[in-house]
Design a protein around this motif. Sequence first.
Motif: not given
Lengths: 504, 504
Positions: B300-325
């Motif tokens: 969430a702390l982007r200051y410059d440039g264009r956002p890139i989606p997180p891996l979980r948003a690009l994953d179509s096979h259910g391979s990603v475990i998302y961890l945040s805080t």
Amino acid sequence: MIVELDRSRELPLYLQISRQIRDQIRSGELPPGTRLPPERRLAAMLGVNRTTVVNAYRELAAEGLIVGHVGRGTIVAGAAGDGAGTGEPRGIPWGQLFTEATDVMNDPLLRDTMLVSARADVISLATGIPSPELYPIDAIRALLDEALHTAGQELLQHCPTEGYPPLRAALADWMAGNGPPPEPDQVLVVAGSQQGLYLLARALLEPGDLVAVESPTYLGAIQVFRAAGARLLPIPVDADGMRVGLLEDLIARRRPKLIYTLPTFQNPTGATMSLERRHRLLALAAREQVPVVEDDPYGALRYDGRPIPPLRALDSHGSVIYLSTLSKVLFPGFRIGWIAGPRPLIERLALMKQIVDLDTNPLAQWAVWAFLDRGLLAEHVERLRQAYPRRRDAMLAAIERHCAGMLTCERPDGGLYVWGRLADGLRARDLLPEAARRGVAIAPGSSFHPDGEGENTLRLNFTLPREEEIDLAIARLGEAIAALRGSRSTGAERRDAARATPIV
Amino acid sequence: MIVELDRSRELPLYLQISRQIRDQIRSGELPPGTRLPPERRLAAMLGVNRTTVVNAYRELAAEGLIVGHVGRGTIVAGAAGDGAGTGEPRGIPWGQLFTEATDVMNDPLLRDTMLVSARADVISLATGIPSPELYPIDAIRALLDEALHTAGQELLQHCPTEGYPPLRAALADWMAGNGPPPEPDQVLVVAGSQQGLYLLARALLEPGDLVAVESPTYLGAIQVFRAAGARLLPIPVDADGMRVGLLEDLIARRRPKLIYTLPTFQNPTGATMSLERRHRLLALAAREQVPVVEDDPYGALRYDGRPIPPLRALDSHGSVIYLSTLSKVLFPGFRIGWIAGPRPLIERLALMKQIVDLDTNPLAQWAVWAFLDRGLLAEHVERLRQAYPRRRDAMLAAIERHCAGMLTCERPDGGLYVWGRLADGLRARDLLPEAARRGVAIAPGSSFHPDGEGENTLRLNFTLPREEEIDLAIARLGEAIAALRGSRSTGAERRDAARATPIV
């Protein structure tokens, strides 16, 4: 199998059930051949109509995911297609990836107990929670407000892994009321005594190590030790606590790595270890160089009789690791417990805690510190010592009234629990659904026995229910026992005889 | 070796030092043959006069506990009497009882860094803490007051192990801003993302398993994976994040059990994985059926440039475990993080969390829920995105001013860190005491490298120091580098060449 219902959702309950079971079958959580609970039993646990479960099972059977077998019940069918062999990536086979150590924790009887206990229409005697209406909420509100006003930036940051330093000192002072206090740097603040036990197990137990425990004992300890791969050496408890003489006979041959005991108002039996046994246990531990974990959540909650010093106060060889918590004398929500022990152990545990969760919420630590520092905890415990024996006595009187001849209990001198034995070979696991149907939850005693014994025992908590609910809850329990007796008057003794062989 | 000084105590500092070392020798924490830090180095770490350490070592030498050896430094002497052979119980030999798994965690360089960082006279650039003066303290005060006023009894009790249900839903909603959200029952609330990593390691890794990680990567992850007995497969990071092509070459041969990545504003380098590499990583994970843990504290702390989606948003096979805080976008003190993933995994992790600490502080969970639910977190993150790039730019300008030719850095598009490389083969571990002496703490980069590489790298945090302190801190750092260069202008290259062999 875990099924949780959300009655606030629009999705019909039978679909909530079938969907959760489907996910667990597809993921491998419920592998082919797993037996699902009988419909009546699952319905009673979830507090739903039996038809709801029938409909859920029908859905799953129609999809070929489960099959009914005469005599074996409802079984998960062999693996379905899942797109295998199409050359497409198949997704992650989660069920195959989990480590083994975690499998031991999923006791279906416990999950059943928790499901029933959480229902809004149920009076729960199954927990170990102090009376919510006695929580010092206004004092805590004022303290948190003061904390954020005076030191918000500091208290919303990290704090040392070992604990907020003034709290370590205040806990050491608190212990001075009951034996020589440790130095503050011998105190480690942990996220509830459950975390304390977990860290101790990780620091001291290798897979295959043996731990001497009371039988019955605290369930969380059984789970923690098993999850660490340890084996348990159960030592029976009687009215004077752990039967230390049996441990004396076994210790040289079996060489336990650790002795775990709740000597005062033991969970679940309420028994207190006699002074003579305490001295014998300490002499044994010193001679054999085996550390003793003294778990003491209830020591401050004595209602009758003369205090007996904790093991740590009698120990002259540094064998005792002392573990306690604020969860029973204050409330569990702040997740604050502590370990007092020798410095090398405290330092080792702190290194592990850094891996496990870095540190414990400093704002909660500050509030507990202030509560101790201003003498509020001592006053609060005094209030509990007025209120709790009334509830205990109300429960014992109600058992006399509603369960005479069916349930026998001792009168504990302190703590939160009455321990009961069912007459006529009835089993608490069979009582659980009968009681759930009538709106009362109990904790089956076999879950507290490391060897699966104690099928006829149960634990009743008298602090969570309000004083005026206790009689009603016990009346419901009496009806449930009577109903179980009626339905099982023939086969019960035979079945019990068949499973008298210990599991471990 | 761990030494902590309490300047508020009457005990002289040299006695505090000697006493702690003595305890560690007697307990076996520091076994015979252990080399103690040189006097000058320990003095610099602790911020004391060298004479203080000399006096402490003299005490210990007089007792025969340590000896000086020419060329080898100061060494712990062979075991002393300790009353052995007197027939008396000998006390518990703690040093012999600890499990092996815990030994990996005691990196002396890290302990040194933490000791320096905690000193009141030091400006710390070594942490990963968001700016305390921006914490929304008044809003949190009001929320906690409201919580206890309206639901005190409930919020001071236990809550479900999986998390306070409205918070699970609110975290799922928060994720909707950045890709398809999970269902609330796919979200597990954990006591900070450190606990999330710990639970994932326990659920998925057996001793000996291999984990592919970025090199360098988050220190807490290295510690967690090592403590689980896993081996690490380091994949280098460049300006476009993990070099996925190298992992493609290795994966079939080495068969990692898990891939761990911080794709966005990586800790410690600040690098962000390109979209193309994200797609390649996901295709690889799906083909090989290897789960990917996406650790995303900084997204969430982007200051410059264009956002890139997180891996979980690009994953179509259910391979990603998302961890945040919440620790980086709000503050770390509430200890609230979360995992989003497939239900079977979430359920398994919840069973483990029940063993580890039962549940997470429900009052803190309620406050975070309310902060999210009322849109306050989005506003707060907007404020951070105004303030933090100013600090980043102040730090980069100060580096230009005070460290030109000695330290080179990239400009990160977001996150909390600037990553630097020392010129002339200087090592950050040698810089640490020089910087400590001048009142500034840095994080040596080698600690973030699983293979011990990166001796010339360091991580600088720009959010904990106040904006007006940044220039001063970097000026001190510049002096420290210059001093190190002066003192080492001859032997440095030679020594570096000698240790170019990777440790793993």
